[in-house]
Scaffold this active site. Structure first.
Site, PDB file in Angstrom:
ATOM      1  N   HIS A 122     -13.424   2.549   8.298  1.00 37.85           N
ATOM      2  CA  HIS A 122     -12.663   1.401   7.784  1.00 37.85           C
ATOM      3  C   HIS A 122     -13.198   0.960   6.415  1.00 37.85           C
ATOM      4  O   HIS A 122     -13.535  -0.213   6.208  1.00 37.85           O
ATOM      5  CB  HIS A 122     -12.686   0.233   8.780  1.00 37.85           C
ATOM      6  CG  HIS A 122     -11.457  -0.624   8.690  1.00 37.85           C
ATOM      7  ND1 HIS A 122     -10.779  -1.078   9.786  1.00 37.85           N
ATOM      8  CD2 HIS A 122     -10.764  -1.096   7.616  1.00 37.85           C
ATOM      9  CE1 HIS A 122      -9.741  -1.800   9.399  1.00 37.85           C
ATOM     10  NE2 HIS A 122      -9.714  -1.825   8.085  1.00 37.85           N
ATOM     11  N   GLN A 123     -13.264   1.917   5.509  1.00 35.77           N
ATOM     12  CA  GLN A 123     -13.794   1.626   4.179  1.00 35.77           C
ATOM     13  C   GLN A 123     -12.731   1.711   3.089  1.00 35.77           C
ATOM     14  O   GLN A 123     -13.042   1.561   1.906  1.00 35.77           O
ATOM     15  CB  GLN A 123     -14.944   2.588   3.841  1.00 35.77           C
ATOM     16  CG  GLN A 123     -14.478   4.018   3.521  1.00 35.77           C
ATOM     17  CD  GLN A 123     -15.582   4.891   2.952  1.00 35.77           C
ATOM     18  OE1 GLN A 123     -16.387   5.428   3.695  1.00 35.77           O
ATOM     19  NE2 GLN A 123     -15.614   5.063   1.649  1.00 35.77           N
ATOM     20  N   GLU A 165     -12.382   0.968  17.285  1.00 37.76           N
ATOM     21  CA  GLU A 165     -13.382   0.927  16.213  1.00 37.76           C
ATOM     22  C   GLU A 165     -14.319  -0.267  16.297  1.00 37.76           C
ATOM     23  O   GLU A 165     -15.435  -0.229  15.782  1.00 37.76           O
ATOM     24  CB  GLU A 165     -12.697   0.927  14.835  1.00 37.76           C
ATOM     25  CG  GLU A 165     -11.936  -0.344  14.500  1.00 37.76           C
ATOM     26  CD  GLU A 165     -11.335  -0.301  13.092  1.00 37.76           C
ATOM     27  OE1 GLU A 165     -10.690   0.698  12.753  1.00 37.76           O
ATOM     28  OE2 GLU A 165     -11.540  -1.275  12.346  1.00 37.76           O
ATOM     29  N   ILE A 223       0.841  -1.206   0.000  1.00 32.77           N
ATOM     30  CA  ILE A 223       0.000   0.000   0.000  1.00 32.77           C
ATOM     31  C   ILE A 223       0.878   1.259   0.000  1.00 32.77           C
ATOM     32  O   ILE A 223       0.639   2.190  -0.781  1.00 32.77           O
ATOM     33  CB  ILE A 223      -0.965  -0.008   1.209  1.00 32.77           C
ATOM     34  CG1 ILE A 223      -1.956  -1.163   1.072  1.00 32.77           C
ATOM     35  CG2 ILE A 223      -1.697   1.326   1.331  1.00 32.77           C
ATOM     36  CD1 ILE A 223      -2.783  -1.447   2.318  1.00 32.77           C
ATOM     37  N   SER A 270      -4.193   2.677   8.374  1.00 28.33           N
ATOM     38  CA  SER A 270      -3.591   1.365   8.640  1.00 28.33           C
ATOM     39  C   SER A 270      -4.276   0.641   9.803  1.00 28.33           C
ATOM     40  O   SER A 270      -5.135  -0.215   9.577  1.00 28.33           O
ATOM     41  CB  SER A 270      -2.097   1.525   8.869  1.00 28.33           C
ATOM     42  OG  SER A 270      -1.467   0.270   8.739  1.00 28.33           O
ATOM     43  N   ARG A 271      -3.922   0.990  11.031  1.00 26.73           N
ATOM     44  CA  ARG A 271      -4.606   0.429  12.199  1.00 26.73           C
ATOM     45  C   ARG A 271      -4.662   1.512  13.269  1.00 26.73           C
ATOM     46  O   ARG A 271      -3.688   2.247  13.484  1.00 26.73           O
ATOM     47  CB  ARG A 271      -3.881  -0.806  12.751  1.00 26.73           C
ATOM     48  CG  ARG A 271      -4.065  -2.072  11.927  1.00 26.73           C
ATOM     49  CD  ARG A 271      -5.517  -2.591  11.942  1.00 26.73           C
ATOM     50  NE  ARG A 271      -5.676  -3.806  11.152  1.00 26.73           N
ATOM     51  CZ  ARG A 271      -6.058  -3.833   9.873  1.00 26.73           C
ATOM     52  NH1 ARG A 271      -6.339  -2.708   9.243  1.00 26.73           N
ATOM     53  NH2 ARG A 271      -6.189  -4.986   9.239  1.00 26.73           N
TER      54      ARG A 271
HETATM   55  P1  NAI Z   1       2.669  -5.000   3.552  1.00 26.66           P
HETATM   56  O1  NAI Z   1       2.983  -6.189   4.414  1.00 26.66           O
HETATM   57  O2  NAI Z   1       2.794  -5.115   2.074  1.00 26.66           O
HETATM   58  O3  NAI Z   1       3.603  -3.767   4.008  1.00 26.66           O
HETATM   59  C1  NAI Z   1       3.795  -3.396   5.325  1.00 26.66           C
HETATM   60  C2  NAI Z   1       5.145  -2.676   5.380  1.00 26.66           C
HETATM   61  O4  NAI Z   1       5.305  -2.138   6.693  1.00 26.66           O
HETATM   62  C3  NAI Z   1       6.342  -3.608   5.121  1.00 26.66           C
HETATM   63  O5  NAI Z   1       7.192  -3.023   4.168  1.00 26.66           O
HETATM   64  C4  NAI Z   1       7.007  -3.719   6.487  1.00 26.66           C
HETATM   65  O6  NAI Z   1       8.416  -3.890   6.403  1.00 26.66           O
HETATM   66  C5  NAI Z   1       6.648  -2.380   7.094  1.00 26.66           C
HETATM   67  N1  NAI Z   1       6.729  -2.339   8.549  1.00 26.66           N
HETATM   68  C6  NAI Z   1       6.496  -3.315   9.448  1.00 26.66           C
HETATM   69  N2  NAI Z   1       6.640  -2.849  10.701  1.00 26.66           N
HETATM   70  C7  NAI Z   1       7.005  -1.543  10.581  1.00 26.66           C
HETATM   71  C8  NAI Z   1       7.308  -0.515  11.503  1.00 26.66           C
HETATM   72  N3  NAI Z   1       7.277  -0.751  12.818  1.00 26.66           N
HETATM   73  N4  NAI Z   1       7.623   0.702  11.033  1.00 26.66           N
HETATM   74  C9  NAI Z   1       7.647   0.937   9.696  1.00 26.66           C
HETATM   75  N5  NAI Z   1       7.382   0.008   8.770  1.00 26.66           N
HETATM   76  C10 NAI Z   1       7.062  -1.218   9.206  1.00 26.66           C
HETATM   77  O7  NAI Z   1       1.232  -4.557   3.980  1.00 26.66           O
HETATM   78  P2  NAI Z   1       0.185  -3.683   3.150  1.00 26.66           P
HETATM   79  O8  NAI Z   1      -0.664  -4.564   2.300  1.00 26.66           O
HETATM   80  O9  NAI Z   1       0.892  -2.542   2.513  1.00 26.66           O
HETATM   81  O10 NAI Z   1      -0.773  -3.151   4.328  1.00 26.66           O
HETATM   82  C11 NAI Z   1      -0.264  -2.268   5.315  1.00 26.66           C
HETATM   83  C12 NAI Z   1      -1.305  -2.146   6.424  1.00 26.66           C
HETATM   84  O11 NAI Z   1      -2.458  -1.472   5.920  1.00 26.66           O
HETATM   85  C13 NAI Z   1      -1.851  -3.471   6.950  1.00 26.66           C
HETATM   86  O12 NAI Z   1      -1.004  -4.039   7.935  1.00 26.66           O
HETATM   87  C14 NAI Z   1      -3.172  -3.053   7.550  1.00 26.66           C
HETATM   88  O13 NAI Z   1      -2.960  -2.679   8.901  1.00 26.66           O
HETATM   89  C15 NAI Z   1      -3.553  -1.818   6.741  1.00 26.66           C
HETATM   90  N6  NAI Z   1      -4.716  -2.050   5.876  1.00 26.66           N
HETATM   91  C16 NAI Z   1      -5.802  -1.237   6.023  1.00 26.66           C
HETATM   92  C17 NAI Z   1      -6.916  -1.407   5.217  1.00 26.66           C
HETATM   93  C18 NAI Z   1      -8.123  -0.523   5.328  1.00 26.66           C
HETATM   94  O14 NAI Z   1      -9.162  -0.832   4.737  1.00 26.66           O
HETATM   95  N7  NAI Z   1      -8.044   0.602   6.024  1.00 26.66           N
HETATM   96  C19 NAI Z   1      -6.962  -2.499   4.235  1.00 26.66           C
HETATM   97  C20 NAI Z   1      -5.737  -3.241   4.098  1.00 26.66           C
HETATM   98  C21 NAI Z   1      -4.670  -3.029   4.923  1.00 26.66           C
END
Ligand code: NAI
Length: 328
Positions: A294-295, A262, A154, A232-233
């Site tokens: 959360h959309q 949430e 993302i 993110s969260r």
């Molecule tokens: P991903 O696994 O592809 O990327 C996460 C990145 O964060 C990785 O490069 C990792 O090395 C890095 N990371 C891990 N811990 C870290 C830290 N403490 N500080 C900085 N970087 C760190 O995951 P993706 O698909 O990009 O998703 C990221 C987050 O987005 C998910 O974990 C989820 O919490 C959130 N999300 C939210 C959604 C929503 O609808 N609002 C939907 C999908 C994901």
């Protein structure tokens, strides 16, 4: 395989049933998975869960005792799963990474643009017949520095869109990403990112190590009037610190798609109910805050991918085929 699907909404039924065809026996439960509802999984080999289901040690012990062998997350984040407990009980955990980084990235940029140009306020004004521009002054995104925390799927998609807006980006990640490096994005430490960014956006997972990474100390290092976006969260932000910073003007704009509490609020129509979360209620009072429930993931393409990847994960597990596991 018999699959118990928790936190099931109408769209989950529609998309998962279509992707499944007649492969697995799906049963949909509206309730979240938690200590009280885990017994519903009796007789099922797999459970399928979403972001606010509790897959903690107690729930996992119950699932294991009922014969559940697979937890299939239909989301990318997995902070709600006790992975140690799953490993201890021999339960496999799978998720759906990268089902549509574009969905979340585009929503993130939408929040930035809407906050900057105050589209939420302009929309209401025009409907009331108020065409005054006072209070709607924005800034050019062009040339503004955006700090991206977490450059996985993302975060990288966000960086690419920002390139088109001519916004220089700074990145922080535990593991730098070659695509971002090749786009010329410098990786810096968090302090530099906080100090140099006009806009800060979070795209890392929530882990035990980074809860409240945006706290008083972090905010103190940011520019006055900074824009903070969190899709993110929720618990990456200390919401009470954020509220103080909004009150003082240190944070000039806040865009949230997630909130640390949430689970008690999002994904339901509560428009006729009294909001009992005073912290969330306070956030809603600020004119420079936009919250969505959360959309960010919620696009047709994302739901199609989530459903097909989830059914594929379950099928591969059942057939002992290789699959990307978090645990197992
Ligand atoms: P991903 O696994 O592809 O990327 C996460 C990145 O964060 C990785 O490069 C990792 O090395 C890095 N990371 C891990 N811990 C870290 C830290 N403490 N500080 C900085 N970087 C760190 O995951 P993706 O698909 O990009 O998703 C990221 C987050 O987005 C998910 O974990 C989820 O919490 C959130 N999300 C939210 C959604 C929503 O609808 N609002 C939907 C999908 C994901």
């Amino acid at each position: 395989m018999k699959v118990a699907i928790f936190s099931a909404k109408k769209y989950d039924r529609e998309f998962l049933s279509a992707a499944n065809g007649s492969r697995h026996e799906l049963r949909f439960f509206e309730s979240h998975l938690n200590e009280t509802t885990a017994s519903l999984a009796a007789g099922f080999g797999a459970v399928c869960v979403f972001v606010n289901d509790h897959v903690n040690a107690a729930v996992i012990a119950t699932l294991a005792s009922l014969g559940v062998r697979l937890v299939a997350l239909r989301c990318a984040g997995y902070n709600n799963v006790d992975r140690k407990a799953a490993s201890k009980h021999g339960i496999t955990v799978v998720r759906v990474p990268g089902y549509s980084p574009y969905a979340v990235a585009e929503h993130t940029i939408g929040l930035m643009l809407a906050l900057n140009r105050k589209l939420h306020r302009a929309y209401n004004r025009v409907r009331e017949g108020n065409f005054a521009l006072d209070g709607l002054l924005g800034f050019d995104m062009h040339g503004k520095t955006v700090g991206v925390i977490g450059t996985g799927q993302i975060g990288t998609a966000v960086v690419k869109i920002l390139t088109g807006l001519a916004c220089p980006t700074l990145a922080f990640d535990l593991i730098p990403n070659e695509t971002c490096r090749s786009l010329g994005v410098p990786y810096v430490d968090l302090n530099e990112l906080f100090a140099e960014s006009d806009i800060i956006t979070l795209h890392c997972p929530l882990t035990p190590d980074n809860k409240y990474m945006i706290n008083d100390a972090a905010i103190a290092r940011m520019k006055n009037g900074v824009m903070v976006i969190n899709t993110s969260r929720g618990a990456l932000l200390d919401t009470l610190s954020i509220i103080e910073a909004l009150k003082s003007g240190k944070i000039g704009y806040l865009g949230l798609d997630v909130y640390e509490e949430e689970e008690e609020i999002f994904f339901e129509d509560r428009s006729g109910l009294i909001l009992s979360d005073d912290v969330f209620a306070r956030l809603l009072t600020f004119p420079n805050v936009i919250i969505t429930g959360h959309q960010a993931f919620f696009t047709r393409e994302a739901l199609l991918n989530i459903a097909s990847m989830t059914i594929d994960n379950i099928t591969r597990f059942e057939n002992n085929q290789p699959l990307e596991k978090l645990i197992g």
